[in-house]
Scaffold this active site. Sequence first.
Site, mmCIF file in Angstrom:
data_model
loop_
_atom_site.group_PDB
_atom_site.id
_atom_site.type_symbol
_atom_site.label_atom_id
_atom_site.label_comp_id
_atom_site.label_asym_id
_atom_site.label_seq_id
_atom_site.Cartn_x
_atom_site.Cartn_y
_atom_site.Cartn_z
ATOM 1 N N LYS A 107 0.823 -1.211 0.000
ATOM 2 C CA LYS A 107 0.000 0.000 0.000
ATOM 3 C C LYS A 107 0.857 1.261 0.000
ATOM 4 C CE LYS A 107 -3.366 -2.881 0.476
ATOM 5 N NZ LYS A 107 -3.567 -3.740 -0.671
HETATM 6 C C1 LIG Z 1 -9.265 -4.386 -1.416
HETATM 7 C C2 LIG Z 1 -8.462 -5.047 -0.336
HETATM 8 N N1 LIG Z 1 -9.064 -5.363 0.838
HETATM 9 C C3 LIG Z 1 -8.376 -5.947 1.840
HETATM 10 C C4 LIG Z 1 -7.038 -6.229 1.730
HETATM 11 C C5 LIG Z 1 -6.340 -6.914 2.869
HETATM 12 O O1 LIG Z 1 -5.467 -6.089 3.546
HETATM 13 P P1 LIG Z 1 -4.538 -6.740 4.677
HETATM 14 O O2 LIG Z 1 -3.639 -7.694 3.977
HETATM 15 O O3 LIG Z 1 -3.820 -5.564 5.269
HETATM 16 O O4 LIG Z 1 -5.463 -7.413 5.638
HETATM 17 C C6 LIG Z 1 -6.360 -5.911 0.551
HETATM 18 C C7 LIG Z 1 -4.921 -6.212 0.432
HETATM 19 O O5 LIG Z 1 -4.321 -6.223 -0.588
HETATM 20 C C8 LIG Z 1 -7.095 -5.307 -0.504
HETATM 21 O O6 LIG Z 1 -6.500 -4.992 -1.675
#
Ligand SMILES: Cc1ncc(COP(=O)(O)O)c(C=O)c1O
Length: 305
Positions: A107
């Site tokens: 990110k």
């Molecule tokens: C749209 C979306 N939601 C949720 C996530 C999950 O994030 P995390 O890995 O920090 O839980 C991602 C990760 O790439 C994502 O792109």
Amino acid sequence: MVPSLSFIATTNAVRYVGAHPVFADVDPISGNVDRHTVRAALTGRTRAVIVVDQGGVPVDLDGVRSVTDPLGVVVIEDAACAAGSTYRGRPVGAGAEIATWSFHPRKLLTTGEGGMITTTRLPWAVRAKHLREHAMSVSAADRHASVLPPAESYDEVGFNFRMTDLQAAVGLVQLGRLGEIVARRRAIAARYHAAIAPIPGLRAVVDPEFGTSNFQSFWVEVSEEYPIDRDDLLEALAAAGISARRGIMAAHRQAPYRDLTPQAGLPATERLTDRTLILPVFHQLTDADQDRVIAVLHSPDGALR
Ligand SMILES: Cc1ncc(COP(=O)(O)O)c(C=O)c1O
């Protein structure tokens, strides 16, 4: 309800709470759900709708809420990809009753791992804070600040969803740089846009009329007019030493969710997941490096030869 066109974590979140995911299709241009695709997927049993600012492109939250608010259905904005994107002149997530964020290394704003919830509903904020610390009646901060801490109690089953102070410190510094990071990505995106516009069969993701993307993922759709298909273009780029990525995944094609494909199918989702690829965008990308990527897009056969 949840879009299938998203990283699988979005759908998994539905299952974590024992709910049943119903997949919505997306708008074929933006890759996001909109009022039409949400309306088509609503059922009498829909309790919540998860919308995603996919790849950083802001979703039309007001449009979706014009359908869901009259039904009393809550909208959760998965803004994991969208720190620094804007919707109707405000930061993405600002108009959501509840938005979720990721600080994963991919990110723009990262703390190594971790994430955040933002909400406009005070009781939800209080409850989230309670649950993240094992549902303890006294917060760790209050305990550490007191000489004789009050006895704590636990009124339900909570979690350890805390972020470390060290991570938070990193995140705060990153937050101060977010504007600069987004500006750099948008400059790189603008160069790609100018170069890709004249190429028949390629279509690049753009800002929607109601907002701006942070261009976390600069995706390009490879259509029938292009001389080779998406997978061959990925190979052509790789042959030139350029690492691109397949576009956003579709959760309904993965084992836990395969039997949930709606009867009408998810045509826009399938087209985008099959035909898009994500081009390199990073802060230090030089014009010369970007020109190498662009040269392959113009002449993919040259790279494969
Ligand atoms: C749209 C979306 N939601 C949720 C996530 C999950 O994030 P995390 O890995 O920090 O839980 C991602 C990760 O790439 C994502 O792109």
